[in-house]
Enzyme design. Sequence first.
Site, PDB file in Angstrom:
ATOM      1  N   THR A  87      -9.460   5.923   2.285  1.00 35.97           N
ATOM      2  CA  THR A  87     -10.022   5.956   0.931  1.00 35.97           C
ATOM      3  C   THR A  87     -11.012   4.802   0.837  1.00 35.97           C
ATOM      4  O   THR A  87     -10.606   3.640   0.955  1.00 35.97           O
ATOM      5  CB  THR A  87      -8.914   5.777  -0.124  1.00 35.97           C
ATOM      6  OG1 THR A  87      -7.935   6.793   0.065  1.00 35.97           O
ATOM      7  CG2 THR A  87      -9.486   5.889  -1.525  1.00 35.97           C
ATOM      8  N   LYS A 162     -11.362  12.383  -4.645  1.00 42.60           N
ATOM      9  CA  LYS A 162     -10.163  11.537  -4.582  1.00 42.60           C
ATOM     10  C   LYS A 162     -10.123  10.533  -5.752  1.00 42.60           C
ATOM     11  O   LYS A 162      -9.100  10.394  -6.418  1.00 42.60           O
ATOM     12  CB  LYS A 162     -10.160  10.791  -3.243  1.00 42.60           C
ATOM     13  CG  LYS A 162      -9.202   9.640  -3.136  1.00 42.60           C
ATOM     14  CD  LYS A 162      -7.870  10.041  -2.599  1.00 42.60           C
ATOM     15  CE  LYS A 162      -6.891   8.864  -2.651  1.00 42.60           C
ATOM     16  NZ  LYS A 162      -5.564   9.205  -2.245  1.00 42.60           N
ATOM     17  N   LYS A 237      -6.483  -0.212  -6.332  1.00 42.94           N
ATOM     18  CA  LYS A 237      -7.612  -0.038  -5.398  1.00 42.94           C
ATOM     19  C   LYS A 237      -8.429   1.203  -5.782  1.00 42.94           C
ATOM     20  O   LYS A 237      -9.654   1.145  -5.888  1.00 42.94           O
ATOM     21  CB  LYS A 237      -7.078   0.121  -3.962  1.00 42.94           C
ATOM     22  CG  LYS A 237      -8.161   0.511  -2.972  1.00 42.94           C
ATOM     23  CD  LYS A 237      -7.638   0.914  -1.603  1.00 42.94           C
ATOM     24  CE  LYS A 237      -8.787   1.485  -0.766  1.00 42.94           C
ATOM     25  NZ  LYS A 237      -8.417   1.821   0.599  1.00 42.94           N
TER      26      LYS A 237
HETATM   27  P1  NAD Z   1      -2.436   0.126   6.523  1.00 43.53           P
HETATM   28  O1  NAD Z   1      -2.910  -1.208   6.116  1.00 43.53           O
HETATM   29  O2  NAD Z   1      -0.992   0.365   6.773  1.00 43.53           O
HETATM   30  O3  NAD Z   1      -3.235   0.614   7.833  1.00 43.53           O
HETATM   31  C1  NAD Z   1      -4.554   0.243   8.154  1.00 43.53           C
HETATM   32  C2  NAD Z   1      -4.596  -0.068   9.641  1.00 43.53           C
HETATM   33  O4  NAD Z   1      -5.944  -0.340  10.035  1.00 43.53           O
HETATM   34  C3  NAD Z   1      -3.775  -1.325  10.019  1.00 43.53           C
HETATM   35  O5  NAD Z   1      -2.835  -0.969  11.020  1.00 43.53           O
HETATM   36  C4  NAD Z   1      -4.824  -2.307  10.522  1.00 43.53           C
HETATM   37  O6  NAD Z   1      -4.344  -3.148  11.580  1.00 43.53           O
HETATM   38  C5  NAD Z   1      -5.907  -1.365  11.003  1.00 43.53           C
HETATM   39  N1  NAD Z   1      -7.228  -2.004  11.101  1.00 43.53           N
HETATM   40  C6  NAD Z   1      -7.830  -2.820  10.200  1.00 43.53           C
HETATM   41  N2  NAD Z   1      -9.049  -3.172  10.657  1.00 43.53           N
HETATM   42  C7  NAD Z   1      -9.218  -2.572  11.849  1.00 43.53           C
HETATM   43  C8  NAD Z   1     -10.260  -2.558  12.808  1.00 43.53           C
HETATM   44  N3  NAD Z   1     -11.406  -3.240  12.620  1.00 43.53           N
HETATM   45  N4  NAD Z   1     -10.072  -1.850  13.950  1.00 43.53           N
HETATM   46  C9  NAD Z   1      -8.931  -1.159  14.155  1.00 43.53           C
HETATM   47  N5  NAD Z   1      -7.899  -1.126  13.281  1.00 43.53           N
HETATM   48  C10 NAD Z   1      -8.052  -1.836  12.146  1.00 43.53           C
HETATM   49  O7  NAD Z   1      -2.965   1.124   5.386  1.00 43.53           O
HETATM   50  P2  NAD Z   1      -2.485   2.642   5.116  1.00 43.53           P
HETATM   51  O8  NAD Z   1      -1.446   2.643   4.059  1.00 43.53           O
HETATM   52  O9  NAD Z   1      -2.236   3.319   6.417  1.00 43.53           O
HETATM   53  O10 NAD Z   1      -3.795   3.219   4.423  1.00 43.53           O
HETATM   54  C11 NAD Z   1      -4.938   3.609   5.176  1.00 43.53           C
HETATM   55  C12 NAD Z   1      -5.941   4.248   4.241  1.00 43.53           C
HETATM   56  O11 NAD Z   1      -5.344   5.394   3.621  1.00 43.53           O
HETATM   57  C13 NAD Z   1      -6.412   3.337   3.102  1.00 43.53           C
HETATM   58  O12 NAD Z   1      -7.790   3.548   2.906  1.00 43.53           O
HETATM   59  C14 NAD Z   1      -5.584   3.800   1.920  1.00 43.53           C
HETATM   60  O13 NAD Z   1      -6.227   3.567   0.693  1.00 43.53           O
HETATM   61  C15 NAD Z   1      -5.452   5.284   2.210  1.00 43.53           C
HETATM   62  N6  NAD Z   1      -4.274   5.921   1.604  1.00 43.53           N
HETATM   63  C16 NAD Z   1      -3.054   5.328   1.683  1.00 43.53           C
HETATM   64  C17 NAD Z   1      -1.964   5.960   1.103  1.00 43.53           C
HETATM   65  C18 NAD Z   1      -0.583   5.329   1.175  1.00 43.53           C
HETATM   66  O14 NAD Z   1       0.311   5.793   0.453  1.00 43.53           O
HETATM   67  N7  NAD Z   1      -0.348   4.331   2.013  1.00 43.53           N
HETATM   68  C19 NAD Z   1      -2.117   7.193   0.438  1.00 43.53           C
HETATM   69  C20 NAD Z   1      -3.373   7.793   0.409  1.00 43.53           C
HETATM   70  C21 NAD Z   1      -4.453   7.135   1.001  1.00 43.53           C
END
Ligand code: NAD
Length: 290
Positions: A87, A162, A237
């Site tokens: 997102t 979204k 967010k």
């Molecule tokens: P998270 O923080 O658990 O995962 C993000 C991952 O990206 C981490 O493991 C981090 O180490 C990695 N990362 C960061 N920078 C990086 C880079 N330069 N290279 C490689 N890896 C890198 O977050 P999440 O909960 O998995 O969410 C991911 C996305 O999905 C976000 O944009 C969030 O808004 C969206 N989202 C999350 C949810 C939820 O319920 N968690 C629901 C819908 C959408």
Amino acid sequence: MKIGFVGLGNMGAPMAANLAKAGHEVTGFDMAAVSVEGVTMAASATEAAKGADVVITMLPNGDILRRVAGEVIPAMQTGAVLLDCSTVDVQSARDVAAQAVAAGLHALDAPVSGGVGGAAAGTLTFMVGGGDDGFNIAGELFDVMGQKAVHCGPSGNGQAAKICNNMILGVTMIATCEAFALADKLGLDRQAMFDVVSTSSGYSWSMNAYCPAPGVGPKSPADNDYTPGFAAELMLKDLRLSQMAAEAVDADTPMGRAARDLYAQFVEEEGGKGRDFSAMLPRFETRGRG
Ligand code: NAD
């Protein structure tokens, strides 16, 4: 298919695992040291992207997406699909897509709804922006990771869908919680309130499917001491992204702005961080008008 997967966090890891389980050849990369069942780990995002038919990114925000896209796009083969499921702000999605298309790739922005539970169960909903060809190539991956993919138009429109959806969700959750708190003070029983509203014109997903009052309506995070679920800071967010987009196109969104301000106060000043976004109800319960 040969898939590169960058960003194996709470959402990315189970999505990548489901793709591997379905027989796809998945090479993953995350900045953190992680391991995911069935996924071969690469030493860099570039290495994960090399030779892939589809590169999926699942990252925290638009700045990080721009950085990662800058690394993987030059490494990808012509005709491959860059599929971003994070997102992020609409402009970052559009800029990254333009960069990918200029490099001979297909680009899709495909944020998801359904949370960590949906990612693990393979029941996410994808809201997709980008061209038809990319959407058709990625179709079988959407089928593995989710239950529905809606093609919303050109690049950025997935993110637009979204944030509009989540702006409605934030606003209706606040409205539902403040109405419960008012009902309490008027001496109206919560079960009666639910029975009326859930079958009357005030109904919404927040009331009917995710009722913020413990012990009332279907099981929800309220019944588990507001353990997320969907954390208040993630709602904040998305509300911030919706206001950023509204400012960019001069759209008047007073309710969205009020919801953003309330969630910011809740998360940053009132201990809401780490609580479900429906914990607005106990917040309102303890307050008066002034
Ligand atoms: P998270 O923080 O658990 O995962 C993000 C991952 O990206 C981490 O493991 C981090 O180490 C990695 N990362 C960061 N920078 C990086 C880079 N330069 N290279 C490689 N890896 C890198 O977050 P999440 O909960 O998995 O969410 C991911 C996305 O999905 C976000 O944009 C969030 O808004 C969206 N989202 C999350 C949810 C939820 O319920 N968690 C629901 C819908 C959408």
